[in-house]
Design a protein around this motif. Structure first.
Motif, PDB file in Angstrom:
ATOM      1  N   MET A 161       0.828  -1.207   0.000  1.00  0.00           N
ATOM      2  CA  MET A 161       0.000   0.000   0.000  1.00  0.00           C
ATOM      3  C   MET A 161       0.856   1.249   0.000  1.00  0.00           C
ATOM      4  SD  MET A 161      -2.836   1.281   2.804  1.00  0.00           S
ATOM      5  CE  MET A 161      -3.855  -0.181   2.642  1.00  0.00           C
ATOM      6  N   MET A 162       1.958   1.227   0.746  1.00  0.00           N
ATOM      7  CA  MET A 162       2.837   2.384   0.791  1.00  0.00           C
ATOM      8  C   MET A 162       3.479   2.625  -0.576  1.00  0.00           C
ATOM      9  SD  MET A 162       5.821   3.190   3.581  1.00  0.00           S
ATOM     10  CE  MET A 162       4.658   2.777   4.875  1.00  0.00           C
ATOM     11  N   TRP A 163       3.878   1.546  -1.232  1.00  0.00           N
ATOM     12  CA  TRP A 163       4.513   1.666  -2.538  1.00  0.00           C
ATOM     13  C   TRP A 163       3.526   2.186  -3.589  1.00  0.00           C
ATOM     14  CZ3 TRP A 163       3.509  -0.928  -7.202  1.00  0.00           C
ATOM     15  CH2 TRP A 163       4.466  -0.713  -8.213  1.00  0.00           C
ATOM     16  N   ALA A 164       2.256   1.773  -3.472  1.00  0.00           N
ATOM     17  CA  ALA A 164       1.254   2.143  -4.488  1.00  0.00           C
ATOM     18  C   ALA A 164       0.410   3.336  -4.076  1.00  0.00           C
ATOM     19  CB  ALA A 164       0.348   0.950  -4.764  1.00  0.00           C
ATOM     20  N   ALA A 165       0.808   4.055  -3.030  1.00  0.00           N
ATOM     21  CA  ALA A 165      -0.024   5.143  -2.503  1.00  0.00           C
ATOM     22  C   ALA A 165      -0.287   6.228  -3.540  1.00  0.00           C
ATOM     23  CB  ALA A 165       0.633   5.741  -1.262  1.00  0.00           C
ATOM     24  N   ASP A 166       0.677   6.487  -4.413  1.00  0.00           N
ATOM     25  CA  ASP A 166       0.525   7.555  -5.408  1.00  0.00           C
ATOM     26  C   ASP A 166       0.037   7.041  -6.757  1.00  0.00           C
ATOM     27  OD1 ASP A 166       1.348   9.532  -3.626  1.00  0.00           O
ATOM     28  OD2 ASP A 166       3.460   9.170  -4.063  1.00  0.00           O
ATOM     29  N   HIS A 167      -0.321   5.765  -6.824  1.00  0.00           N
ATOM     30  CA  HIS A 167      -0.792   5.186  -8.083  1.00  0.00           C
ATOM     31  C   HIS A 167      -2.296   4.943  -8.002  1.00  0.00           C
ATOM     32  CE1 HIS A 167       3.511   4.212  -7.942  1.00  0.00           C
ATOM     33  NE2 HIS A 167       3.481   4.195  -9.259  1.00  0.00           N
ATOM     34  N   GLU A 168      -3.039   5.528  -8.918  1.00  0.00           N
ATOM     35  CA  GLU A 168      -4.487   5.324  -8.942  1.00  0.00           C
ATOM     36  C   GLU A 168      -4.818   4.085  -9.762  1.00  0.00           C
ATOM     37  OE1 GLU A 168      -6.608   8.699 -10.278  1.00  0.00           O
ATOM     38  OE2 GLU A 168      -6.179   9.906  -8.498  1.00  0.00           O
ATOM     39  N   PRO A 169      -5.625   3.159  -9.212  1.00  0.00           N
ATOM     40  CA  PRO A 169      -5.995   1.952  -9.956  1.00  0.00           C
ATOM     41  C   PRO A 169      -6.884   2.272 -11.146  1.00  0.00           C
ATOM     42  CG  PRO A 169      -7.267   2.108  -7.926  1.00  0.00           C
ATOM     43  CD  PRO A 169      -6.243   3.209  -7.875  1.00  0.00           C
ATOM     44  N   ASP A 170      -6.768   1.470 -12.188  1.00  0.00           N
ATOM     45  CA  ASP A 170      -7.593   1.621 -13.389  1.00  0.00           C
ATOM     46  C   ASP A 170      -8.884   0.838 -13.167  1.00  0.00           C
ATOM     47  OD1 ASP A 170      -8.678   1.993 -15.848  1.00  0.00           O
ATOM     48  OD2 ASP A 170      -7.113   0.934 -16.974  1.00  0.00           O
ATOM     49  N   VAL A 171      -9.901   1.508 -12.608  1.00  0.00           N
ATOM     50  CA  VAL A 171     -11.116   0.791 -12.210  1.00  0.00           C
ATOM     51  C   VAL A 171     -11.908   0.286 -13.404  1.00  0.00           C
ATOM     52  CG1 VAL A 171     -11.308   1.990 -10.013  1.00  0.00           C
ATOM     53  CG2 VAL A 171     -12.382   2.976 -12.032  1.00  0.00           C
ATOM     54  N   ARG A 172     -11.798   0.957 -14.552  1.00  0.00           N
ATOM     55  CA  ARG A 172     -12.579   0.534 -15.716  1.00  0.00           C
ATOM     56  C   ARG A 172     -12.076  -0.787 -16.299  1.00  0.00           C
ATOM     57  NH1 ARG A 172     -16.339   2.990 -18.453  1.00  0.00           N
ATOM     58  NH2 ARG A 172     -17.080   5.046 -17.850  1.00  0.00           N
ATOM     59  N   ASN A 173     -10.821  -1.127 -16.035  1.00  0.00           N
ATOM     60  CA  ASN A 173     -10.263  -2.387 -16.526  1.00  0.00           C
ATOM     61  C   ASN A 173     -10.124  -3.417 -15.413  1.00  0.00           C
ATOM     62  OD1 ASN A 173      -9.921  -1.658 -19.284  1.00  0.00           O
ATOM     63  ND2 ASN A 173      -8.141  -0.424 -18.707  1.00  0.00           N
ATOM     64  N   ASN A 174     -10.918  -3.257 -14.356  1.00  0.00           N
ATOM     65  CA  ASN A 174     -10.894  -4.211 -13.256  1.00  0.00           C
ATOM     66  C   ASN A 174     -11.322  -5.593 -13.756  1.00  0.00           C
ATOM     67  OD1 ASN A 174     -12.427  -5.656 -10.894  1.00  0.00           O
ATOM     68  ND2 ASN A 174     -11.053  -4.174  -9.928  1.00  0.00           N
ATOM     69  N   PRO A 175     -10.621  -6.680 -13.348  1.00  0.00           N
ATOM     70  CA  PRO A 175     -10.986  -8.033 -13.815  1.00  0.00           C
ATOM     71  C   PRO A 175     -12.420  -8.422 -13.476  1.00  0.00           C
ATOM     72  CG  PRO A 175      -8.826  -8.046 -12.753  1.00  0.00           C
ATOM     73  CD  PRO A 175      -9.411  -6.694 -12.524  1.00  0.00           C
ATOM     74  N   VAL A 176     -12.912  -8.020 -12.294  1.00  0.00           N
ATOM     75  CA  VAL A 176     -14.289  -8.330 -11.911  1.00  0.00           C
ATOM     76  C   VAL A 176     -15.268  -7.660 -12.867  1.00  0.00           C
ATOM     77  CG1 VAL A 176     -16.040  -8.053 -10.107  1.00  0.00           C
ATOM     78  CG2 VAL A 176     -13.699  -8.661  -9.494  1.00  0.00           C
ATOM     79  N   LEU A 177     -14.958  -6.427 -13.257  1.00  0.00           N
ATOM     80  CA  LEU A 177     -15.829  -5.691 -14.170  1.00  0.00           C
ATOM     81  C   LEU A 177     -15.815  -6.321 -15.559  1.00  0.00           C
ATOM     82  CD1 LEU A 177     -17.652  -3.206 -14.360  1.00  0.00           C
ATOM     83  CD2 LEU A 177     -15.658  -1.890 -15.063  1.00  0.00           C
ATOM     84  N   ARG A 178     -14.651  -6.742 -16.007  1.00  0.00           N
ATOM     85  CA  ARG A 178     -14.563  -7.385 -17.320  1.00  0.00           C
ATOM     86  C   ARG A 178     -15.360  -8.688 -17.331  1.00  0.00           C
ATOM     87  NH1 ARG A 178      -8.910  -6.180 -17.085  1.00  0.00           N
ATOM     88  NH2 ARG A 178      -8.462  -8.408 -16.888  1.00  0.00           N
ATOM     89  N   LEU A 179     -15.273  -9.454 -16.233  1.00  0.00           N
ATOM     90  CA  LEU A 179     -16.032 -10.702 -16.147  1.00  0.00           C
ATOM     91  C   LEU A 179     -17.529 -10.422 -16.142  1.00  0.00           C
ATOM     92  CD1 LEU A 179     -16.146 -13.768 -15.710  1.00  0.00           C
ATOM     93  CD2 LEU A 179     -15.984 -13.343 -13.250  1.00  0.00           C
ATOM     94  N   ALA A 180     -17.956  -9.412 -15.379  1.00  0.00           N
ATOM     95  CA  ALA A 180     -19.382  -9.066 -15.317  1.00  0.00           C
ATOM     96  C   ALA A 180     -19.904  -8.662 -16.682  1.00  0.00           C
ATOM     97  CB  ALA A 180     -19.597  -7.944 -14.309  1.00  0.00           C
ATOM     98  N   ARG A 181     -19.121  -7.913 -17.434  1.00  0.00           N
ATOM     99  CA  ARG A 181     -19.553  -7.497 -18.774  1.00  0.00           C
ATOM    100  C   ARG A 181     -19.689  -8.687 -19.717  1.00  0.00           C
ATOM    101  NH1 ARG A 181     -19.624  -2.117 -19.822  1.00  0.00           N
ATOM    102  NH2 ARG A 181     -18.479  -0.695 -18.435  1.00  0.00           N
ATOM    103  N   ARG A 182     -18.861  -9.727 -19.494  1.00  0.00           N
ATOM    104  CA  ARG A 182     -18.931 -10.895 -20.378  1.00  0.00           C
ATOM    105  C   ARG A 182     -20.146 -11.771 -20.082  1.00  0.00           C
ATOM    106  NH1 ARG A 182     -13.091 -11.327 -20.045  1.00  0.00           N
ATOM    107  NH2 ARG A 182     -13.324 -12.874 -18.376  1.00  0.00           N
ATOM    108  N   VAL A 183     -20.512 -11.879 -18.809  1.00  0.00           N
ATOM    109  CA  VAL A 183     -21.571 -12.830 -18.440  1.00  0.00           C
ATOM    110  C   VAL A 183     -22.934 -12.173 -18.275  1.00  0.00           C
ATOM    111  CG1 VAL A 183     -19.898 -14.346 -17.317  1.00  0.00           C
ATOM    112  CG2 VAL A 183     -21.105 -12.638 -15.952  1.00  0.00           C
ATOM    113  N   LEU A 184     -22.981 -10.844 -18.171  1.00  0.00           N
ATOM    114  CA  LEU A 184     -24.256 -10.168 -17.964  1.00  0.00           C
ATOM    115  C   LEU A 184     -24.580  -9.267 -19.154  1.00  0.00           C
ATOM    116  CD1 LEU A 184     -23.822  -9.015 -14.227  1.00  0.00           C
ATOM    117  CD2 LEU A 184     -25.202 -10.938 -15.060  1.00  0.00           C
TER     118      LEU A 184
END
Length: 323
Positions: A161-184
């Motif tokens: 967490m300390m190492w990634a504190a200044d890095h914003e995650p790419d929420v639009r390419n989240n694996p859970v979101l990609r899976l949801a788009r494929r199955v729903l």
């Protein structure tokens, strides 16, 4: 730490679960939690103060009940364990706020719809955390060495967490979101506050439902970090469960309270990372060094308060330099 020390009776468990259900019902059907509206800072502040007050009242009631049934020593220890667990969970939940802001911004969710997403997110989080807490308590009771795995995991998570504190995650390419788009089947366009609509005669989910899925997945990830942290304070399932749920119940209000000023607390992530590192190290060093609960609470409070003060100082100087 061998075995589970469960101070609660069946009526205590039933009473607390009933309290949670009543509060959720009041929020949904009396205070308008299921209706779209923009939550003001004043409303969020009132709810935050209300949940904090209820947590303190619950802790006072717990102390009073145990004082009369099992004695003052156990009553004081359990009350301190609850307070420590609650404050740790409350502090770690601030990281949820930062991610929620990113998710709502990335999907351009209007403020009046955010409350509805978060209240259903809280409902899902309560169920998930209840299962994880009870499972974790059982595992700890059967295999006490798991606490060292928890400690190593928290230490690793804190460093990451300390190492990634200044890095914003790419929420639009989240694996859970990609899976949801494929199955729903996802309905195109904006459908307001609806989670499900009919499109060409077929039931579809909306983008707002995908946001809810992402919120739930985010809370699951944070629960994996935060729940082991409480086991560094106590192995009592009732204390772990109640302190965790009070923090979760106040999470939505905390989000709306901090949403407009979250950028002023950008150093808080470093403080949270240090908290996880401290708790992880505490669990790993348990055979050789035992820190009393009040000492752990003081260290956690100092780290959080220090990061908040540092954040405000840095942002204030930055504002002055710009002007």
């Amino acid at each position: 730490m061998n075995g589970i020390e469960n101070i609660a009776s069946a009526p205590m468990w039933a009473g607390f679960v009933a309290f949670v259900l009543v509060m959720l019902a009041l929020d949904l059907w009396v205070f308008g939690g299921n209706k779209a509206h923009k939550v003001s800072v004043r409303e969020a502040g009132a709810w935050s103060l209300g949940w904090f007050t209820l947590a303190l009242l619950f802790n006072g009631g717990l102390w009073w009940y145990l004082h009369g049934t099992v004695g003052p020593e156990i009553a004081e220890r359990k009350a301190l364990e609850f307070l420590s667990g609650y404050l740790i969970e409350k502090a770690l939940s601030v990281d949820n706020v930062f991610i929620f802001l990113l998710i709502f911004s990335a999907f351009q969710v209007r403020p009046e719809y955010q409350r509805r997403v978060l209240i259903y997110g809280v409902l899902g989080a309560i169920v998930m955390r209840a299962v994880m807490i009870l499972a974790g308590a059982w595992v700890v009771s059967e295999f006490s060495w798991v606490l060292y795995l928890f400690g190593a995991f928290l230490l690793f998570t804190g460093v990451r967490m300390m190492w990634a504190a200044d890095h914003e995650p790419d929420v639009r390419n989240n694996p859970v979101l990609r899976l949801a788009r494929r199955v729903l089947p996802v309905a195109p366009g904006d459908h307001g506050e609806k989670f499900f609509v009919r499109h060409n005669g077929v039931r579809h989910v909306t983008t707002l439902f995908l946001v809810l899925v992402l919120i739930e997945a985010t809370d699951l990830v944070f629960a994996v970090d935060s729940i082991p942290a409480i086991f560094a304070i106590t192995s009592d399932p009732f204390i772990v469960f109640t302190s965790n749920l009070f923090a979760i119940l106040g999470l939505r209000a905390l989000y709306f309270l901090l949403a407009d000023i979250a950028d002023r607390f950008h150093l808080l992530k470093y403080g949270l990372a240090l908290v996880l590192c401290f708790i992880g190290a505490k669990m790993l060093l348990l055979p050789w060094i035992h820190l009393p609960v009040h000492v752990s609470l003081a260290v956690v409070a100092t780290l959080i308060a220090g990061s908040v003060v540092a954040s405000l100082y840095v942002t204030r100087n930055a504002t002055r330099n710009k002007s």
